[in-house]
Design an enzyme around this catalytic site. Structure first.
Site, PDB file in Angstrom:
ATOM      1  CB  THR A  34      -7.803  -2.982   1.654  1.00  0.00           C
ATOM      2  OG1 THR A  34      -8.803  -2.900   0.828  1.00  0.00           O
ATOM      3  CG2 THR A  34      -6.991  -1.910   1.538  1.00  0.00           C
ATOM      4  CB  SER A  59     -14.225  -7.988   4.051  1.00  0.00           C
ATOM      5  OG  SER A  59     -14.098  -6.942   2.902  1.00  0.00           O
ATOM      6  CB  THR A  70     -13.482  -1.489   4.429  1.00  0.00           C
ATOM      7  OG1 THR A  70     -13.576  -1.429   3.068  1.00  0.00           O
ATOM      8  CG2 THR A  70     -12.141  -0.272   5.299  1.00  0.00           C
ATOM      9  CG  ASP A  71     -15.772  -4.200   0.194  1.00  0.00           C
ATOM     10  OD1 ASP A  71     -15.315  -3.095   0.236  1.00  0.00           O
ATOM     11  OD2 ASP A  71     -14.977  -5.085  -0.992  1.00  0.00           O
TER      12      ASP A  71
END
Length: 330
Positions: A15, A57, A89-90
């Protein structure tokens, strides 16, 4: 922070780097667009940019993790004083932990990202990059191994997890909290480094498949049967302190008896796995007696990565997850 520090900035996508979507396609900006100008970075920090990956990710594979770890290794070997990785971030916590498994570093390594993309209101990426650069420029952070720097907090890789799906303060370490924070481009450490390193004794490119299953109400042995046939080992996110249903437990024992390592973790974000409190089918006592391995405080996704890269390098599962002596009976 020491003056005149050279910090590599490695872009891996996520992101923090996305462009506005065009139909079904969304591109990721390269590191040139993420590198802050001199006035927007900590004083005395030279940023050395490098593109490694340009992925969401959720698309990361074990091979991608190996590629990223190799890029970090290269920058350390080139004499950088620190390394920052930008990432989605996932699965950021999984990548941070993988770096702690694979990268033998004597300099700080920080991984960061963003919850708001650059084209949305109030993007958090620039501030997170600046904080990560400040942290990675401070040699005091090196003994902590790779860390996550997010919203000015510093979290060790083995404990950090994404705790919120959308909030900018998305990361926490439920078991201990952050080990430090960044203020005014200055790293402040609150707690000492982890007592045990996660670094594997040998490292190799991924070459095995490790399945992952979570226990839940009504999940029985059928959840493992297909999974185990396609996997070299299995990790289980068990209930509570290391329990599963009798049916699931029997299937896991059968899997272990067939020679495939089985590692038990907990679905809970905090707390210990027990050794001799509960008995009966599916209990921690039964699973331990059957030779299943227990992962301590590691989450299931991180235990899976430890098992995957450890087995790929020929490290015995008993060395990856040492057996703890049972506590005295009550």
């Amino acid at each position: 922070m020491a003056a005149g520090r050279s910090v590599a900035l490695i872009a891996a996508g996520g992101t923090i780097a996305v462009t506005p979507p065009s139909g079904d396609v969304q591109e990721h900006r390269g590191v040139a667009d993420l590198t802050p100008p001199p006035g927007d970075r900590p004083a005395g920090v030279e940023v050395v940019p490098r593109d490694a990956l340009g992925l969401s990710s959720r698309r990361m594979t074990a091979d991608d993790l190996w590629t990223l770890a190799s890029a970090v290794d290269d920058e350390i070997a080139a004499g950088r004083d620190g390394v920052v990785v930008t990432h989605g971030t996932d699965t950021l916590e999984e990548t941070a932990y993988t770096l702690s498994l694979l990268v033998d570093t004597t300099v700080p390594v920080a991984i960061t990202g963003a919850m708001r993309s650059p084209h949305h209101s109030g993007p958090d990426g620039p501030a997170n990059i600046r904080a990560a650069l400040a942290a990675a420029a401070d040699p005091a952070l090196a003994p902590y191994g790779p860390v996550v720097v997010f919203q000015d907090e510093v979290h060790v890789a083995g404990l950090v997890t994404k705790t919120h799906s959308a909030r900018v303060a998305a990361f926490g370490s439920p078991a201990a909290g952050p080990v430090g924070f960044v203020a005014e481009d200055r790293l402040e450490l609150l707690l000492g480094p982890p007592p045990v390193t996660a670094l594997l004794p040998r490292r190799a490119a991924p070459s095995v498949q490790v399945g992952l299953v979570y226990a839940a109400t009504g999940i029985d042995g059928s959840a493992v049967e297909t999974l185990s046939s396609d996997s070299d080992a299995v990790v289980v996110g068990a209930l509570g302190a290391g329990h599963v249903s009798p049916s699931l437990g029997a299937a896991l024992v059968e899997c272990a008896e067939a020679g495939k390592p089985v590692v038990i973790t907990s679905r809970c974000p905090d707390g210990a796995l027990l050794t001799n409190t509960y008995g009966g089918a599916g209990s921690e006592q039964e699973l331990r007696r059957a030779g299943l391995h227990f992962a301590g405080t590691l989450s299931a996704p991180k235990a899976r990565l430890r098992l995957l890269f450890g087995l790929s390098a020929g490290v015995p599962v008993g060395e990856l997850f040492p057996t703890r002596r049972p506590a005295p009976a009550h």
